[in-house]
Design a protein around this motif. Sequence first.
Motif, PDB file in Angstrom:
ATOM      1  N   ARG A   1      -2.390   4.859  12.685  1.00 23.66           N
ATOM      2  CA  ARG A   1      -1.888   4.204  11.471  1.00 23.66           C
ATOM      3  C   ARG A   1      -0.394   3.885  11.613  1.00 23.66           C
ATOM      4  O   ARG A   1       0.352   4.695  12.132  1.00 23.66           O
ATOM      5  CB  ARG A   1      -2.103   5.086  10.238  1.00 23.66           C
ATOM      6  CG  ARG A   1      -3.571   5.337   9.917  1.00 23.66           C
ATOM      7  CD  ARG A   1      -3.695   6.262   8.718  1.00 23.66           C
ATOM      8  NE  ARG A   1      -5.062   6.653   8.482  1.00 23.66           N
ATOM      9  CZ  ARG A   1      -5.874   6.084   7.592  1.00 23.66           C
ATOM     10  NH1 ARG A   1      -5.424   5.094   6.857  1.00 23.66           N
ATOM     11  NH2 ARG A   1      -7.110   6.499   7.448  1.00 23.66           N
ATOM     12  N   ARG A   2      -0.024   2.743  11.093  1.00 27.35           N
ATOM     13  CA  ARG A   2       1.379   2.359  11.071  1.00 27.35           C
ATOM     14  C   ARG A   2       1.865   2.459   9.638  1.00 27.35           C
ATOM     15  O   ARG A   2       1.500   1.643   8.780  1.00 27.35           O
ATOM     16  CB  ARG A   2       1.568   0.946  11.623  1.00 27.35           C
ATOM     17  CG  ARG A   2       3.020   0.464  11.525  1.00 27.35           C
ATOM     18  CD  ARG A   2       3.312  -0.696  12.438  1.00 27.35           C
ATOM     19  NE  ARG A   2       4.664  -1.214  12.263  1.00 27.35           N
ATOM     20  CZ  ARG A   2       5.772  -0.608  12.682  1.00 27.35           C
ATOM     21  NH1 ARG A   2       5.655   0.556  13.308  1.00 27.35           N
ATOM     22  NH2 ARG A   2       6.962  -1.127  12.479  1.00 27.35           N
ATOM     23  N   MET A   3       2.675   3.459   9.363  1.00 25.03           N
ATOM     24  CA  MET A   3       3.149   3.664   8.002  1.00 25.03           C
ATOM     25  C   MET A   3       4.564   4.223   8.002  1.00 25.03           C
ATOM     26  O   MET A   3       5.060   4.705   9.023  1.00 25.03           O
ATOM     27  CB  MET A   3       2.211   4.600   7.232  1.00 25.03           C
ATOM     28  CG  MET A   3       2.169   6.024   7.772  1.00 25.03           C
ATOM     29  SD  MET A   3       1.296   7.168   6.653  1.00 25.03           S
ATOM     30  CE  MET A   3      -0.309   6.421   6.558  1.00 25.03           C
TER      31      MET A   3
ATOM     32  N   HIS B   1      -5.473  12.139  10.329  1.00 25.23           N
ATOM     33  CA  HIS B   1      -5.434  11.028   9.382  1.00 25.23           C
ATOM     34  C   HIS B   1      -4.464   9.938   9.830  1.00 25.23           C
ATOM     35  O   HIS B   1      -4.729   8.739   9.650  1.00 25.23           O
ATOM     36  CB  HIS B   1      -5.023  11.556   8.008  1.00 25.23           C
ATOM     37  CG  HIS B   1      -4.855  10.480   6.975  1.00 25.23           C
ATOM     38  ND1 HIS B   1      -5.921   9.894   6.315  1.00 25.23           N
ATOM     39  CD2 HIS B   1      -3.732   9.881   6.483  1.00 25.23           C
ATOM     40  CE1 HIS B   1      -5.454   8.970   5.479  1.00 25.23           C
ATOM     41  NE2 HIS B   1      -4.145   8.948   5.559  1.00 25.23           N
TER      42      HIS B   1
ATOM     43  N   TRP C   1       5.004   5.604   1.864  1.00 29.35           N
ATOM     44  CA  TRP C   1       4.600   6.775   1.078  1.00 29.35           C
ATOM     45  C   TRP C   1       5.794   7.683   0.811  1.00 29.35           C
ATOM     46  O   TRP C   1       6.564   8.002   1.712  1.00 29.35           O
ATOM     47  CB  TRP C   1       3.513   7.557   1.814  1.00 29.35           C
ATOM     48  CG  TRP C   1       2.293   6.736   2.076  1.00 29.35           C
ATOM     49  CD1 TRP C   1       2.075   5.901   3.132  1.00 29.35           C
ATOM     50  CD2 TRP C   1       1.128   6.651   1.255  1.00 29.35           C
ATOM     51  NE1 TRP C   1       0.841   5.304   3.026  1.00 29.35           N
ATOM     52  CE2 TRP C   1       0.234   5.741   1.880  1.00 29.35           C
ATOM     53  CE3 TRP C   1       0.747   7.247   0.054  1.00 29.35           C
ATOM     54  CZ2 TRP C   1      -1.002   5.428   1.350  1.00 29.35           C
ATOM     55  CZ3 TRP C   1      -0.493   6.933  -0.474  1.00 29.35           C
ATOM     56  CH2 TRP C   1      -1.353   6.031   0.159  1.00 29.35           C
TER      57      TRP C   1
ATOM     58  N   ASP D   1      -0.247   0.177   6.779  1.00 30.92           N
ATOM     59  CA  ASP D   1      -0.922   1.361   6.236  1.00 30.92           C
ATOM     60  C   ASP D   1      -0.113   2.043   5.146  1.00 30.92           C
ATOM     61  O   ASP D   1      -0.432   3.173   4.745  1.00 30.92           O
ATOM     62  CB  ASP D   1      -1.258   2.343   7.357  1.00 30.92           C
ATOM     63  CG  ASP D   1      -2.282   1.777   8.312  1.00 30.92           C
ATOM     64  OD1 ASP D   1      -1.999   1.731   9.524  1.00 30.92           O
ATOM     65  OD2 ASP D   1      -3.354   1.348   7.848  1.00 30.92           O
ATOM     66  N   GLY D   2       0.947   1.386   4.690  1.00 33.55           N
ATOM     67  CA  GLY D   2       1.603   1.847   3.490  1.00 33.55           C
ATOM     68  C   GLY D   2       2.956   2.491   3.670  1.00 33.55           C
ATOM     69  O   GLY D   2       3.351   2.907   4.763  1.00 33.55           O
TER      70      GLY D   2
ATOM     71  N   VAL E   1       0.866  -1.174   0.000  1.00 30.80           N
ATOM     72  CA  VAL E   1       0.000   0.000   0.000  1.00 30.80           C
ATOM     73  C   VAL E   1       0.896   1.215   0.000  1.00 30.80           C
ATOM     74  O   VAL E   1       1.911   1.248   0.685  1.00 30.80           O
ATOM     75  CB  VAL E   1      -0.908  -0.002   1.245  1.00 30.80           C
ATOM     76  CG1 VAL E   1      -1.782   1.246   1.266  1.00 30.80           C
ATOM     77  CG2 VAL E   1      -1.759  -1.254   1.291  1.00 30.80           C
TER      78      VAL E   1
END
Length: 836
Positions: free
Chosen positions: A169-171, A165, A127, A124-125, A67
Amino acid sequence: MFVHWHRSNRWPKWTKRQCDRPGKNNCCPCSPSSYPWESSRRLWLRVCGCRALRGWVEGVAKARRSVGNLPAELTSFVGRQRELSRARQVLARSRLLTLTGPAGIGKTRLALRLAYEVRRSFPDGTWLVDLSSLDDEALLVRTVVTALGIDPASPLPSMDLLVSHLAGRRMLLILDNCEHRLEPCAAFVRTLLAAAPDVQVVATSRQALGVDGEFLLTVPPLSAPDPKSSPTPTAMERYDAVLLFVERASAAVGEFTLTAEDGPPVAGVCQLLDGIPLAIELATAWLRVLSPKQLLSGLEDHFSALNYGGRATPRSQQNVCSAMAWSYGLCTTREQLGWARLSVFSGGFDLEAAEAVFAAEPGRGAEGQTLEMISGLVDKSILIREGSHGMPRYRMLVTIRHHGVKRLRESHEETAVRRRHRDHYQRLAARAALDWFSPRQDSWYTRLCREHGNIRAALDFCLSTPEEAHAGLRMLSSLWSYVLSADDLDEERHWLGQALALDQQPSPARAKALWVDGWLSLLRGENDVAKDRLTECRTLADHLGDPETVTHAAELGGLVALFEDDLEVAVALLEEALRSHRARKDLWSEWTALFLLALARCLTGDSHARSTVDECLALCDAHDARWSRSYARWLLGLHHWVEERPARAISCLEDALRLSQPSRDVLIGAQCLEVLGWAIADQGRWEPAAVVLGAARTQWAATGTALPGAGRLLRYHTACEERLRRALGDSAFETAVQTGTALSPTQAAERAFGMAPAATPATTQPADIATSPLTRREHQVVALLAKGLTDKQIAAKLVISPRTAEGHVRRILAKLGCTSRTQVATWAITNLVKRS
C-alpha cells in the motif's frame, strides 16, 4: 475551426484558442489532464457540451476524492506557504518528515494541511493517528491499527497485523504528538519504515525521533510586524500572525476590522506572543470582553510577573506557557478548579462525567455549578464543545490539558481527582453490565466505544496506583460483554493480565476476572491458559464458598468442556450454572448460561435442544434484546443444520445476519457465515458455499478468535472444507474462498442467496408477486426496469447510489433465473398486469 476556452501549463490564463481537431459533438480533443481540476472543472463542463467527456471528467473527479481519516478543517488555514512548499519537497525524497517546534506553534495543523495537499499522491490514503491520549506505550501499535480502520482483534500480533495490512500500500501516515511517547514512537517508526517500503510518515514532535533517514523541519512562528514602526492596517495584512489574529477575532466577536487605532496594539500582541498560533488564538478569545489595547496591557503585565521554564527555556515556549497561565489567571476560581480537574479526561467527556469529577461531593446543586463552570471555560476557549445534536461532549486541546495537569499536581489533589474519574467510569461499566440485556444494548455499546479513552485512563490509574488494582479487576469484569461485542480481546486480556498479577488476594472479583480471562483465552484458542484459570477459579470457589464464585467456576468448567468436545460434562456443568444464575436473578448471566447450554445440547443432538433454543429466543423477546436475539437465531439455524434441514437453517441464519447488522458485532457475523456455508454445501451448491466460507474466514480473523472455536464446530468446519475441495478441486476451491475473503457478511449472504438456482425460469412459469422471491425494493426496481430505465436512472428515481441499483439488478436476474433485462421486463409486465 472550433473556438473553445483552454487552459494549461502553457496558457496560465483562460484564453480563446482555435482547435482544428474538434471531436464528436464539437468536443475539444485536447488532453483534459492539462486542466487544473479544482479551479476549472466546472467551467470546462460549462463550455464543453460533450456528454462523453463530461462523464469522463466527473468520473475522474470522483476517483480523485481523498481516502483516509483526515478531519475536516473547522477554521481557516493562515499562512505557512513557505513551510508547505518545503515540506512537499522533502516528501518527494524522504520517507520520514518530522515537524518540530514548541507547544502551540502549529505543527499539527501544518501536518494536516500538508496531508490534504498531497493526498492525491497516496492512492491508499492519508491517515491521522493522534497519540495525545495514549497513556500506555504498550498500546501504541493498537492505536495505529484502530486509526487505520483495521479491526484490531486478530490472531496475529498487532505489529504483524499492521505490516500485513500495509504490504504493497502507498499511504501517508501522520503521527501526531510523538513527544508524548518519544522512544516507543521512534522504535515503531523504525520498524514500520523497514517493513512497509511504500509508506511515508509525517511526525509532529517537540524533538526529533532520532530515526535513520529522518528529515527535520522546524516550524517557525508566524511572521509579525514591529509595533514600533507604526505600520498601516494595509501593511500589517502582509503578516501571517496579524491575519490569524483578525480571522480568530472575527470568529470571537462576530466581526473585527483592523483599524489604524487598533493596529499598534494588535501588532504588539502578535509580537509579544512571538507569532505562536495557539497563544494568539487563546488571546483573541478575550476580545469578547477586552479591547485590543486592554488585551495587550494584560499580556504585558502578566508576562512581567511570570518566568515560566527558566532561562534555558526558549522564549517562544515561555510565552505560550505564559499566555495559558494568563488565561488561567483571568478565569474565576471555580473555572480554574475546573480546568485543573477536567484535565484528567482523555478523549472528551459529557456533563455527567464532568460533574462526577469536578464536584468533590456530587449532590444537590452540583450539576448547576458544574454547568456554570463548563459554560465559562467554553466561552474562554479552554474547552471545545463537540456534537450539535444529542448529548454534547467537551474536550481540551492537548497543550491546554497538559497545563491543567500541571496545575492539578500543584494542588496536591491529583490522586483524589483521578480516583473520582475512575469511580465514575467504574459505575458506568457496572450500569452497562446490569442493563446490557435490554433494548439499550446498541446504545450502551456506542457509549462505551465513545468513552474508550477514559476507560483506558481509569484502568491505567488502577494499575499504576498502589492498592487500586482490585477496583481495576471489578471494572474489567463489568466490561466483558462489551469486549465480546467490540471484538477487542487483545486489549482486554492485556489489562486483565496486569490486574490479576497485581491483585492476587482471594475475592469474588478475582474469581470473576479469572472467569472472563478464561473465556477470552478459549476464544483465542489458548485452551491451556483457560484450564489454568479454571483450576484457580475452582480453588477460589472452595476457599470462599461464595455462591457467585461457585457459579463462575461451574460455568467456566462447562465452557472448557464445550471447547474440548466433552459435551456431556459441559451440559451438566452449564445446567448447574443456569440454576444458580436464575436463583440469584442475574438476567444477563442467565441468558449467557442458557445460550451455552443450548449450544452444547445442539451439538450432542439432545432431544431438549430445540426447547432450550426456544427459551433463548423467548427470553430475548421478553426483554427486547435484539442484539442477543441474533445469537439465538444463529443457534436455531445451527440446530436445523444438525437436524439436516439446510433450507430452514439458511432462513434462520439470514435473519440472524439481518438482526446483527446495526450492532457491528463481528463475532456473530463469523458464526452465521460459517454455518451458512455448511448449509449451502448440503444443498450441493459448492462454489457459493466456498465463497461464504471465505467471507467467514475474514470475519474469524477480524474477531481474533480460533476458527471456529468449540471442538465439535471445528470438526464440522474441517469436514465441510474437505467436501468442497473434493467437489471443486483445490484450485477452484481456493479461488472461490479468495473471492469470499473480500466480501462483507451482508455481501457474502447476498451472493449466496443470489447464486441459488431457480427451480424453473421465471419467464416460462411466472410466479405471483405475493409469493415471488423478490423483496419489496426489488419489486420497485423491476417496475422501473420494465419501463426501460438504466441503472443510473433507477438510482435517481429511488434515491439510491448507482452501485446499489446495479446490485439490485444482479440479484433480480439471479433470483428470477433470467439472463437479460428484457426477460425481467417480460416477467414484470406479466406479473404486474396479473396483480392489477
